[in-house]
Design a protein around this motif. Sequence first.
Motif, PDB file in Angstrom:
ATOM      1  N   LEU A  31       8.483   0.501  25.184  1.00  0.00           N
ATOM      2  CA  LEU A  31       8.864   1.019  24.052  1.00  0.00           C
ATOM      3  C   LEU A  31       9.912   2.413  24.308  1.00  0.00           C
ATOM      4  O   LEU A  31       9.482   3.568  25.040  1.00  0.00           O
ATOM      5  CB  LEU A  31       8.016   1.710  23.083  1.00  0.00           C
ATOM      6  CG  LEU A  31       7.035   0.298  22.421  1.00  0.00           C
ATOM      7  CD1 LEU A  31       6.027   0.988  21.393  1.00  0.00           C
ATOM      8  CD2 LEU A  31       7.731  -0.617  21.919  1.00  0.00           C
ATOM      9  N   TYR A  32      11.020   2.405  23.775  1.00  0.00           N
ATOM     10  CA  TYR A  32      12.123   3.531  24.039  1.00  0.00           C
ATOM     11  C   TYR A  32      12.343   4.234  22.697  1.00  0.00           C
ATOM     12  O   TYR A  32      12.582   3.442  21.651  1.00  0.00           O
ATOM     13  CB  TYR A  32      13.275   2.986  24.535  1.00  0.00           C
ATOM     14  CG  TYR A  32      13.126   2.526  26.074  1.00  0.00           C
ATOM     15  CD1 TYR A  32      13.145   3.491  27.046  1.00  0.00           C
ATOM     16  CD2 TYR A  32      13.035   0.990  26.330  1.00  0.00           C
ATOM     17  CE1 TYR A  32      13.130   2.964  28.137  1.00  0.00           C
ATOM     18  CE2 TYR A  32      12.669   0.751  27.605  1.00  0.00           C
ATOM     19  CZ  TYR A  32      12.802   1.689  28.575  1.00  0.00           C
ATOM     20  OH  TYR A  32      12.612   1.149  29.949  1.00  0.00           O
ATOM     21  N   GLY A  33      12.162   5.561  22.444  1.00  0.00           N
ATOM     22  CA  GLY A  33      12.828   6.095  21.219  1.00  0.00           C
ATOM     23  C   GLY A  33      13.869   6.834  21.520  1.00  0.00           C
ATOM     24  O   GLY A  33      14.017   7.599  22.597  1.00  0.00           O
ATOM     25  N   VAL A  34      14.950   7.030  20.487  1.00  0.00           N
ATOM     26  CA  VAL A  34      15.927   7.728  20.775  1.00  0.00           C
ATOM     27  C   VAL A  34      16.437   8.969  19.617  1.00  0.00           C
ATOM     28  O   VAL A  34      16.123   8.558  18.658  1.00  0.00           O
ATOM     29  CB  VAL A  34      17.170   6.713  20.533  1.00  0.00           C
ATOM     30  CG1 VAL A  34      18.666   7.390  21.001  1.00  0.00           C
ATOM     31  CG2 VAL A  34      17.113   5.402  21.363  1.00  0.00           C
ATOM     32  N   ARG A  58       4.514   6.734  27.106  1.00  0.00           N
ATOM     33  CA  ARG A  58       4.235   6.545  28.609  1.00  0.00           C
ATOM     34  C   ARG A  58       3.307   5.582  29.235  1.00  0.00           C
ATOM     35  O   ARG A  58       3.433   4.691  30.208  1.00  0.00           O
ATOM     36  CB  ARG A  58       3.407   7.918  29.019  1.00  0.00           C
ATOM     37  CG  ARG A  58       4.419   9.300  28.975  1.00  0.00           C
ATOM     38  CD  ARG A  58       3.594  10.523  29.250  1.00  0.00           C
ATOM     39  NE  ARG A  58       4.843  11.646  29.122  1.00  0.00           N
ATOM     40  CZ  ARG A  58       4.582  12.554  28.660  1.00  0.00           C
ATOM     41  NH1 ARG A  58       3.417  13.014  27.715  1.00  0.00           N
ATOM     42  NH2 ARG A  58       5.559  13.759  28.783  1.00  0.00           N
ATOM     43  N   LEU A  59       2.384   5.219  28.058  1.00  0.00           N
ATOM     44  CA  LEU A  59       1.448   4.026  28.288  1.00  0.00           C
ATOM     45  C   LEU A  59       2.400   2.642  28.562  1.00  0.00           C
ATOM     46  O   LEU A  59       1.852   1.967  29.243  1.00  0.00           O
ATOM     47  CB  LEU A  59       0.765   3.836  27.008  1.00  0.00           C
ATOM     48  CG  LEU A  59      -0.694   2.937  27.204  1.00  0.00           C
ATOM     49  CD1 LEU A  59      -1.398   3.520  28.339  1.00  0.00           C
ATOM     50  CD2 LEU A  59      -1.387   2.765  26.185  1.00  0.00           C
ATOM     51  N   THR A  60       3.484   2.570  27.744  1.00  0.00           N
ATOM     52  CA  THR A  60       4.229   1.348  27.714  1.00  0.00           C
ATOM     53  C   THR A  60       5.261   1.331  28.830  1.00  0.00           C
ATOM     54  O   THR A  60       5.961   0.356  29.104  1.00  0.00           O
ATOM     55  CB  THR A  60       4.937   1.069  26.594  1.00  0.00           C
ATOM     56  OG1 THR A  60       6.002   1.971  26.364  1.00  0.00           O
ATOM     57  CG2 THR A  60       4.049   1.080  25.242  1.00  0.00           C
ATOM     58  N   GLY A  61       5.389   2.189  29.767  1.00  0.00           N
ATOM     59  CA  GLY A  61       6.498   2.512  30.580  1.00  0.00           C
ATOM     60  C   GLY A  61       7.896   2.775  30.021  1.00  0.00           C
ATOM     61  O   GLY A  61       8.802   2.507  30.665  1.00  0.00           O
ATOM     62  N   GLY A  62       7.755   3.172  28.647  1.00  0.00           N
ATOM     63  CA  GLY A  62       9.347   3.267  28.339  1.00  0.00           C
ATOM     64  C   GLY A  62       9.557   4.990  28.088  1.00  0.00           C
ATOM     65  O   GLY A  62       8.991   5.607  29.362  1.00  0.00           O
ATOM     66  N   ALA A  63      10.277   5.385  27.555  1.00  0.00           N
ATOM     67  CA  ALA A  63      10.681   6.745  27.476  1.00  0.00           C
ATOM     68  C   ALA A  63      11.245   7.109  26.179  1.00  0.00           C
ATOM     69  O   ALA A  63      11.394   6.395  25.156  1.00  0.00           O
ATOM     70  CB  ALA A  63      11.928   6.591  28.780  1.00  0.00           C
ATOM     71  N   ILE A  64      11.559   8.519  26.174  1.00  0.00           N
ATOM     72  CA  ILE A  64      12.489   9.012  25.174  1.00  0.00           C
ATOM     73  C   ILE A  64      13.643   9.546  25.567  1.00  0.00           C
ATOM     74  O   ILE A  64      13.655  10.364  26.444  1.00  0.00           O
ATOM     75  CB  ILE A  64      11.279   9.758  24.369  1.00  0.00           C
ATOM     76  CG1 ILE A  64       9.987   9.332  23.804  1.00  0.00           C
ATOM     77  CG2 ILE A  64      12.210  10.606  22.908  1.00  0.00           C
ATOM     78  CD1 ILE A  64       8.978  10.205  23.298  1.00  0.00           C
ATOM     79  N   LEU A 114       8.062   4.214  12.982  1.00  0.00           N
ATOM     80  CA  LEU A 114       8.381   2.893  13.270  1.00  0.00           C
ATOM     81  C   LEU A 114       7.936   2.638  14.975  1.00  0.00           C
ATOM     82  O   LEU A 114       7.302   1.595  15.240  1.00  0.00           O
ATOM     83  CB  LEU A 114       9.570   2.634  13.109  1.00  0.00           C
ATOM     84  CG  LEU A 114      10.141   1.163  13.537  1.00  0.00           C
ATOM     85  CD1 LEU A 114       9.477   0.122  12.858  1.00  0.00           C
ATOM     86  CD2 LEU A 114      11.728   0.941  13.292  1.00  0.00           C
ATOM     87  N   PHE A 115       8.044   3.654  15.595  1.00  0.00           N
ATOM     88  CA  PHE A 115       7.607   3.684  17.037  1.00  0.00           C
ATOM     89  C   PHE A 115       6.111   3.468  17.161  1.00  0.00           C
ATOM     90  O   PHE A 115       5.690   2.565  18.013  1.00  0.00           O
ATOM     91  CB  PHE A 115       8.126   4.817  17.755  1.00  0.00           C
ATOM     92  CG  PHE A 115       7.941   5.059  19.174  1.00  0.00           C
ATOM     93  CD1 PHE A 115       9.116   4.505  19.864  1.00  0.00           C
ATOM     94  CD2 PHE A 115       6.691   5.570  19.936  1.00  0.00           C
ATOM     95  CE1 PHE A 115       8.894   4.772  21.391  1.00  0.00           C
ATOM     96  CE2 PHE A 115       6.741   5.604  21.300  1.00  0.00           C
ATOM     97  CZ  PHE A 115       7.910   5.224  22.188  1.00  0.00           C
ATOM     98  N   LEU A 116       5.507   4.234  16.389  1.00  0.00           N
ATOM     99  CA  LEU A 116       3.867   4.063  16.463  1.00  0.00           C
ATOM    100  C   LEU A 116       3.360   2.795  16.016  1.00  0.00           C
ATOM    101  O   LEU A 116       2.465   2.138  16.397  1.00  0.00           O
ATOM    102  CB  LEU A 116       3.279   5.106  15.662  1.00  0.00           C
ATOM    103  CG  LEU A 116       3.312   6.500  16.513  1.00  0.00           C
ATOM    104  CD1 LEU A 116       2.862   7.649  15.626  1.00  0.00           C
ATOM    105  CD2 LEU A 116       2.360   6.519  17.694  1.00  0.00           C
ATOM    106  N   GLY A 117       4.367   2.242  14.993  1.00  0.00           N
ATOM    107  CA  GLY A 117       3.773   0.853  14.505  1.00  0.00           C
ATOM    108  C   GLY A 117       4.138  -0.122  15.402  1.00  0.00           C
ATOM    109  O   GLY A 117       3.166  -1.180  15.446  1.00  0.00           O
ATOM    110  N   LEU A 118       5.243  -0.147  16.126  1.00  0.00           N
ATOM    111  CA  LEU A 118       5.569  -1.198  16.931  1.00  0.00           C
ATOM    112  C   LEU A 118       4.386  -1.108  18.345  1.00  0.00           C
ATOM    113  O   LEU A 118       4.008  -2.045  18.716  1.00  0.00           O
ATOM    114  CB  LEU A 118       6.999  -0.948  17.549  1.00  0.00           C
ATOM    115  CG  LEU A 118       7.967  -1.157  16.829  1.00  0.00           C
ATOM    116  CD1 LEU A 118       9.271  -0.377  17.465  1.00  0.00           C
ATOM    117  CD2 LEU A 118       8.258  -2.747  17.108  1.00  0.00           C
TER     118      LEU A 118
END
Length: 361
Positions: free
Chosen positions: A247-250, A298-304, A224-228
């Motif tokens: 984009l943040y993944g948990v 990283r590209l979106t400036g998000g985090a995991i 889903l993360f990659l789809g988004l």
Amino acid sequence: MWTVQCARCHQIATYHPTQWRCICGGPWEPPRPLPFDHRAIRPHRPGIWRYMGLWPFQRDPITMGEGWTPLIPLSAIDPRLWAKLDYVMPTGSYKDRGTVTGLNALREMGVDQVMDDSSGNAGASLAAYAARAGLQATLFVPAHASPGKKAQMRAMGARLIEVPGPRAQATAALLQALETGGIYASHVYNPFVLLGLATAAWEIWEQLGRAPDAVITPLGHGMLFLGLFLGFEALQAAGYIDRLPRLYGVQAAACAPLAQAFTAGLEAPAPVEEGETIAEGVRIGAPPRGREILQAARLTGGAILTVQESEIQAAQDRLARQGLFVEPTGALAMAVWSQVLRETDRVIVLMLTGSGLKSLR
Ligand SMILES: [Zn+2]
């Protein structure tokens, strides 16, 4: 013609169902960026099929109206917070969004029986769509999967093979069975699953009338993360949005290979042992698309990020008090949103991925 590209070595190929990954070992993905043009949207078509004009399907697809899920404000908690109710799907999880495009693509290639390994939701989804399409599904599931999810798969006519031990053992058992034939309709490797999952981004953009500042999603295999990511990337490439949402993944702290790699600055995750967690949907010790997920974060400036078991439980309870009954995995985004909030943010979207009815104990 279904063209794919290897996410690792970038080889372009015509997809063949028996070659479920590239010879280099990398996973296939649809050629990027995905095409997007608002003039191709057909709002009268059900669910994700409003975007069908952007895809290479030749036949009328098998569908149960999956997608176009509600996006609702959580203003009682915070005016900037929104929830995308992706558990409002035919089989009770977001998986339907990707299963339906993945399976329809295989169907167009003449596939009549499919195999997959799953902790539950992907298997239930595949069982449902296979039943509707008249295909035989064989599912390798960890013996520890929720009884409710296993019952759901059996009821829809799937052949269930329960594999003791960690989730990875189910994959190993499937790969062994594959040596004597069969089609691996993997919800992780099948590149056309990503086509369907990208629609989550397009729906959010249409429903808000803008891109959100951030989207938070549970992270196991990270599909889903990659789809988004692919969906927002397509919107950006076509000039509809200026920048990608963060984009943040948990992940559950008990099983967090991607969060560990992100924090350590690594390009790819190292496999970890699958610790016990109530968030069974993200109990994935060695995600095959890990490298691409880290890049996208990283590209979106998000985090995991990781969360503890008590935080997962608290987030599930908090959502339930808002009338949103999700399984523990589906509550992961709720557990971290206040940590990722920035002062300038106006809209943060939580992906609620699986119904609470799935994990009654
Ligand atoms: Zn390759």
